[in-house]
Design a protein around this motif. Structure first.
Motif, PDB file in Angstrom:
ATOM      1  N   GLN A 236       6.635  13.028   3.294  1.00  0.00           N
ATOM      2  CA  GLN A 236       5.282  13.139   2.779  1.00  0.00           C
ATOM      3  C   GLN A 236       4.306  13.490   3.894  1.00  0.00           C
ATOM      4  O   GLN A 236       4.389  12.973   4.997  1.00  0.00           O
ATOM      5  CB  GLN A 236       4.862  11.797   2.145  1.00  0.00           C
TER       6      GLN A 236
ATOM      7  N   SER B 289      -4.804   6.027  -2.067  1.00  0.00           N
ATOM      8  CA  SER B 289      -5.171   4.621  -2.028  1.00  0.00           C
ATOM      9  C   SER B 289      -5.481   4.167  -3.448  1.00  0.00           C
ATOM     10  O   SER B 289      -6.208   4.828  -4.182  1.00  0.00           O
ATOM     11  CB  SER B 289      -6.383   4.398  -1.122  1.00  0.00           C
TER      12      SER B 289
ATOM     13  N   SER C 134       0.829  -1.207   0.000  1.00  0.00           N
ATOM     14  CA  SER C 134       0.000   0.000   0.000  1.00  0.00           C
ATOM     15  C   SER C 134       0.859   1.251   0.000  1.00  0.00           C
ATOM     16  O   SER C 134       2.061   1.215   0.299  1.00  0.00           O
ATOM     17  CB  SER C 134      -0.915   0.008   1.225  1.00  0.00           C
ATOM     18  N   GLU C 135       0.210   2.370  -0.329  1.00  0.00           N
ATOM     19  CA  GLU C 135       0.900   3.669  -0.331  1.00  0.00           C
ATOM     20  C   GLU C 135       1.508   3.969   1.036  1.00  0.00           C
ATOM     21  O   GLU C 135       2.669   4.371   1.145  1.00  0.00           O
ATOM     22  CB  GLU C 135      -0.100   4.762  -0.715  1.00  0.00           C
ATOM     23  N   GLN C 136       0.753   3.761   2.093  1.00  0.00           N
ATOM     24  CA  GLN C 136       1.232   4.096   3.434  1.00  0.00           C
ATOM     25  C   GLN C 136       2.409   3.218   3.826  1.00  0.00           C
ATOM     26  O   GLN C 136       3.406   3.701   4.380  1.00  0.00           O
ATOM     27  CB  GLN C 136       0.097   3.949   4.453  1.00  0.00           C
ATOM     28  N   ARG C 137       2.319   1.924   3.539  1.00  0.00           N
ATOM     29  CA  ARG C 137       3.421   1.026   3.894  1.00  0.00           C
ATOM     30  C   ARG C 137       4.654   1.315   3.030  1.00  0.00           C
ATOM     31  O   ARG C 137       5.796   1.179   3.497  1.00  0.00           O
ATOM     32  CB  ARG C 137       2.983  -0.433   3.725  1.00  0.00           C
TER      33      ARG C 137
ATOM     34  N   HIS D  91       6.195   4.366   4.526  1.00  0.00           N
ATOM     35  CA  HIS D  91       6.761   3.932   5.799  1.00  0.00           C
ATOM     36  C   HIS D  91       8.169   3.361   5.567  1.00  0.00           C
ATOM     37  O   HIS D  91       9.129   3.730   6.254  1.00  0.00           O
ATOM     38  CB  HIS D  91       5.836   2.862   6.396  1.00  0.00           C
TER      39      HIS D  91
ATOM     40  N   ASP E 176      -2.473  -1.265   4.530  1.00  0.00           N
ATOM     41  CA  ASP E 176      -2.235  -0.417   5.698  1.00  0.00           C
ATOM     42  C   ASP E 176      -2.452  -1.179   7.008  1.00  0.00           C
ATOM     43  O   ASP E 176      -1.711  -0.990   7.969  1.00  0.00           O
ATOM     44  CB  ASP E 176      -3.163   0.809   5.674  1.00  0.00           C
TER      45      ASP E 176
ATOM     46  N   ARG F   4      -1.185  10.905   1.092  1.00  0.00           N
ATOM     47  CA  ARG F   4      -1.190   9.488   0.792  1.00  0.00           C
ATOM     48  C   ARG F   4      -2.435   9.113   0.020  1.00  0.00           C
ATOM     49  O   ARG F   4      -3.544   9.522   0.343  1.00  0.00           O
ATOM     50  CB  ARG F   4      -1.103   8.671   2.093  1.00  0.00           C
TER      51      ARG F   4
ATOM     52  N   PRO G 108       0.784  13.147   5.704  1.00  0.00           N
ATOM     53  CA  PRO G 108      -0.160  12.040   5.705  1.00  0.00           C
ATOM     54  C   PRO G 108      -1.344  12.253   4.766  1.00  0.00           C
ATOM     55  O   PRO G 108      -1.853  11.304   4.194  1.00  0.00           O
ATOM     56  CB  PRO G 108      -0.617  11.971   7.173  1.00  0.00           C
TER      57      PRO G 108
END
Length: 444
Positions: A195, A202, A51-54, A57, A210, A200, A197
């Motif tokens: 970045q 999806s 995912s984008e968030q991971r 991260h 996520d 982000r 938050p």
């Protein structure tokens, strides 16, 4: 056919991952920014392996570490997907194509570099490299220099290395100390850029989403940290001791092993930041190559896929070839050995950082006190990169006391292409190579 956003992708086999990482190794032009963008487009948007968030991260973690961040990001994602073997596979395939290509280019350079066509190509590429380095300084600076404190650190670093001729490790140490103290006294001045938050996106359900629990192999335990770290140290020490036993501790290969290990630990902010250190060691201290050869090596490195830090392969190749470490009849074999040794010791720490320390560092990435020294180092790196551009300019634009107007014109045009029209690095270098050929034949 695009998978619907509400359907999770099928599990990724190691075979599928192998072919993807191999393909990436051959097409990853454009420096770390381009390589990270390629991975994001393919792994986050199209294949949805993560995912984008991971993904962010992992990227934030890799940006805090010394070493090539795009390579480390590939190792990290490969590790999340397929444990240690996946991380090793991703990392190796990310830079092996570049190593093979650079060995071939280095051989052509050493064997045929005096031919007019080769000299003409390099004449056009070298001024473009000055522009590329300036663009790198701008790119990193715009991301890093968020306030006057960090800007002051960058200016001080430039003056320290350009005028004071201080060694790069000392500049890193001073910057880290400033960040350590500043993170406690003025934490707001040393926030890590990145970045927001809200930015982000999806792209649908991802294989590692996520809310996907951290895989068992990625959870931090002290025994696992000790096991992987000791294994990596044993591997590095074992290879170095073998080189020292076979060719002598004072031999070129053993010296390269130790030197490029130190260089790898100094690579904060990308390859451009550590190049002054590589220059100080490779050109001035060990005299493996000359200053013009170093600039030529960077020009060749810019034309190949993979991480720019692969210029160490060129340095190792030229150093071992020039010193004929296996005898005058085996200079090609010596060059290949030098390139492989330089590459091995440069990248081994990156594998260790991800495979051993990933879970531990990831847990502290939002702690300003932990990240402030690295933020200060990143600021200092901007000043060091600008000094690198100045250094290259002195060697590219001035020959025997005479100013080379044509070289300056090529560099200026390259700056306009990069800054104003956002031309890709490979297209730019190809155009400048043609210009160099035309100019060299006219003068010839």
């Amino acid at each position: 056919m695009t998978l619907p956003a509400d359907i999770a992708p099928a599990p990724v086999t190691l075979r599928m991952a192998f072919w993807y990482w191999l393909k990436l190794g051959f097409i990853s032009f454009g420096g770390p920014a381009g390589q990270i963008a390629l991975m994001h487009t393919e792994l986050v948007e199209r294949r949805r392996w993560i995912s984008e968030q991971r993904f962010l991260h992992a990227l934030n973690y890799c940006m805090l570490l010394p070493g090539p961040e795009a390579t480390q990001l590939a190792i990290y994602i490969g590790w999340l997907l397929h444990k240690t073997r996946g991380g090793i596979l991703a990392g190796l395939l990310f830079f092996l194509p570049s190593l093979l290509i650079l060995i071939v280019l280095s051989w052509i350079y050493m064997a045929y570099g005096t031919l007019p066509v080769v000299a003409g190509i390099l004449y056009g590429i070298k001024p473009a490299v000055v522009a590329v380095v300036l663009a790198a300084a701008w790119r990193i600076g715009s991301r890093t220099l968020k306030n006057r404190t960090l800007l002051a650190i960058a200016v001080a670093a430039f003056l320290a290395i350009a005028l004071g001729e201080l060694p790069f490790p000392l500049i890193v140490l001073v910057a880290a100390t400033i960040g350590f103290v500043g993170g406690r006294l003025l934490p707001a001045q040393f926030q890590v850029g990145g970045q927001h938050p809200d930015s982000r996106a999806s792209y649908g359900i991802a294989l590692i989403d996520d809310n996907t629990p951290t895989p068992a192999h990625a959870r931090f335990t002290w025994p696992r940290l000790a096991r992987v770290a000791l294994g990596g140290l044993a591997l590095g020490a074992g290879v170095w001791l073998l080189l020292a036993w076979r060719y002598g501790a004072a031999g070129a290969l053993a010296q390269m092993g130790w030197f490029f290990t130190k260089a790898a630990l100094m690579t904060f902010g990308g390859a451009y930041a550590v190049l002054p250190y590589v220059y100080q060691g490779g050109v001035e201290h060990y005299q493996w190559l000359t200053a013009p050869q170093m600039i030529d090596g960077l020009a060749l490195g810019e034309t190949t896929p993979g991480p720019l830090i692969m210029i160490v392969a060129f340095v190792g190749f030229v150093g071992a070839w020039s010193h004929a470490i296996f005898g005058p009849g085996s200079v090609l074999l010596a060059g290949v050995a030098g390139a492989c040794v330089a590459t091995f010791f440069t990248f081994l720490p990156s594998f260790m950082f991800i495979l051993a320390g990933g879970p531990l560092v990831e847990a502290t990435r939002d702690n300003v006190r932990m990240t402030a020294p690295l933020t200060a180092i990143s600021a200092a790196v901007v000043g060091v990169i600008v000094s690198l551009a100045v250094f290259f300019g002195q060697h590219v634009f001035v020959h025997n006391g005479q100013i080379d107007i044509a070289a300056i014109a090529i560099s200026a045009a390259a700056c306009v292409a990069l800054f104003r029209f956002k031309v890709g690095t490979i297209k730019l270098l190809a155009a400048c190579a043609v210009a160099g050929l035309v100019l060299s034949y006219r003068h010839g």
